[in-house]
Design an enzyme around this catalytic site. Structure first.
Site, PDB file in Angstrom:
ATOM      1  N   CYS A   1       0.747  -1.213   0.155  1.00  0.00           N
ATOM      2  CA  CYS A   1       0.102  -0.040   0.134  1.00  0.00           C
ATOM      3  C   CYS A   1       0.873   1.111  -0.141  1.00  0.00           C
ATOM      4  O   CYS A   1       1.903   1.293   0.606  1.00  0.00           O
ATOM      5  CB  CYS A   1      -0.864   0.079   1.135  1.00  0.00           C
ATOM      6  SG  CYS A   1      -2.200   1.376   1.328  1.00  0.00           S
TER       7      CYS A   1
ATOM      8  N   ASP B   1       0.455   3.739   1.510  1.00  0.00           N
ATOM      9  CA  ASP B   1       0.320   4.559   3.052  1.00  0.00           C
ATOM     10  C   ASP B   1       1.822   4.642   3.572  1.00  0.00           C
ATOM     11  O   ASP B   1       2.535   3.729   3.698  1.00  0.00           O
ATOM     12  CB  ASP B   1      -0.469   3.497   3.942  1.00  0.00           C
ATOM     13  CG  ASP B   1      -0.838   4.165   5.323  1.00  0.00           C
ATOM     14  OD1 ASP B   1       0.256   4.697   5.865  1.00  0.00           O
ATOM     15  OD2 ASP B   1      -1.892   4.227   5.697  1.00  0.00           O
TER      16      ASP B   1
ATOM     17  N   ARG C   1       2.782   4.846   6.354  1.00  0.00           N
ATOM     18  CA  ARG C   1       3.067   4.286   7.503  1.00  0.00           C
ATOM     19  C   ARG C   1       3.552   2.695   7.205  1.00  0.00           C
ATOM     20  O   ARG C   1       3.873   2.174   8.285  1.00  0.00           O
ATOM     21  CB  ARG C   1       2.070   4.211   8.518  1.00  0.00           C
ATOM     22  CG  ARG C   1       1.658   5.449   8.883  1.00  0.00           C
ATOM     23  CD  ARG C   1       0.094   5.586   9.826  1.00  0.00           C
ATOM     24  NE  ARG C   1      -0.603   5.317   8.656  1.00  0.00           N
ATOM     25  CZ  ARG C   1      -2.139   5.027   8.989  1.00  0.00           C
ATOM     26  NH1 ARG C   1      -2.530   5.241  10.227  1.00  0.00           N
ATOM     27  NH2 ARG C   1      -3.119   4.586   8.109  1.00  0.00           N
TER      28      ARG C   1
ATOM     29  N   HIS D   1      -2.468  -3.636   4.909  1.00  0.00           N
ATOM     30  CA  HIS D   1      -1.998  -3.313   6.376  1.00  0.00           C
ATOM     31  C   HIS D   1      -3.557  -2.829   7.028  1.00  0.00           C
ATOM     32  O   HIS D   1      -4.336  -2.628   6.414  1.00  0.00           O
ATOM     33  CB  HIS D   1      -1.303  -2.169   6.497  1.00  0.00           C
ATOM     34  CG  HIS D   1      -1.792  -0.907   6.185  1.00  0.00           C
ATOM     35  ND1 HIS D   1      -2.386   0.115   6.710  1.00  0.00           N
ATOM     36  CD2 HIS D   1      -1.785  -0.518   4.739  1.00  0.00           C
ATOM     37  CE1 HIS D   1      -2.714   1.100   5.882  1.00  0.00           C
ATOM     38  NE2 HIS D   1      -2.516   0.755   4.701  1.00  0.00           N
TER      39      HIS D   1
ATOM     40  N   CYS E   1      -6.573   0.215   6.929  1.00  0.00           N
ATOM     41  CA  CYS E   1      -6.008   0.754   5.609  1.00  0.00           C
ATOM     42  C   CYS E   1      -7.188   1.748   5.128  1.00  0.00           C
ATOM     43  O   CYS E   1      -8.118   1.537   4.991  1.00  0.00           O
ATOM     44  CB  CYS E   1      -5.947  -0.235   4.508  1.00  0.00           C
ATOM     45  SG  CYS E   1      -5.236   0.336   2.771  1.00  0.00           S
TER      46      CYS E   1
HETATM   47 ZN    ZN Z   1      -3.408   1.394   2.937  1.00  0.00          ZN
END
Ligand code: ZN
Length: 215
Positions: A42, A44, A46, A98, A101
């Site tokens: 992803c 993302d 993080r 994750h 999400c």
């Molecule tokens: Zn995500």
């Protein structure tokens, strides 16, 4: 110092430290790459792929998009997959989702009218929900429903990989790569394996190519 200037300064520091601790590291790495892994994760911020598995430059070929999807009409992801499998001959392809999400969370809610392009991308996850809605709807909280859809989405993407001619041809000719589905916990920093598929595994007949060796 502006935020982007800090990035450039940090890069200088990092390169200098790496060169000092491992003289010749960049010179050697600049010659070629031989990553053993393709990581589909992803976007993302993080979930930084190399950091969470403590990998060095050169160890992982990486593709990231919103909610780590392997969409059959996405030439971006497919070209990364083809290059990683056919040219780099990676041994493992890892789809990593994750928990909590944002993409999956958005897919489970009503569409935001203004996010026209993002909505189309998230439509694929709504289809994963549709396939598993009885199981997901039975969960008591929204957080649990999101996290289960995160897991099911990872499993669906690994299945989708096995449906590509790229993977079926590689399995037929080289018996690799192994496909993995993992999920990462934002709250504890830990990865959890969910599914593994490898050469010789069962693929639904309608997804099988007649003669993968010649695809
Ligand atoms: Zn995500």
């Amino acid at each position: 110092m502006k935020s982007f200037e800090k990035l450039l300064q940090e890069n200088k520091n990092w390169a200098a430290e790496k060169q000092a601790s491992e003289p010749g590291f960049f010179k050697q790495l600049a010659k070629e790459q031989k990553p053993e892994f393709l990581w589909i994760g992803c976007s993302d911020s993080r979930v930084p792929a190399e950091i969470i598995v403590n990998a060095d430059p050169g160890e992982m070929f990486i593709h990231r998009n919103i909610a780590n999807q392997m969409v059959m009409t996405d030439f971006n992801c497919l070209s990364v997959l083809q290059f990683a499998v056919a040219v780099l001959q990676v041994k493992h392809v890892i789809v990593c989702g994750h928990y909590n999400c944002g993409g999956v969370k958005a897919a489970l809610s009503k569409q935001r009218y203004d996010l026209t392009i993002t909505n189309k991308w998230l439509m694929h996850i709504k289809q994963v929900y549709r396939l598993h809605q009885d199981e997901i709807n039975a969960l008591p909280t929204e957080a649990q429903r999101i996290d289960r859809l995160v897991e099911l989405n990872v499993i669906e993407q690994v299945q989708a990989l096995s449906h590509t001619s790229i993977i079926q041809q590689a399995w037929s000719q080289q018996q690799k790569p192994m496909l993995h589905g993992w999920v990462y916990g934002l709250g504890d920093g830990l990865l959890k394996p969910l599914v593994t598929l490898e050469s010789g595994c069962d693929i639904g007949p309608i997804f099988q190519y007649e003669n993968a060796a010649n695809v």
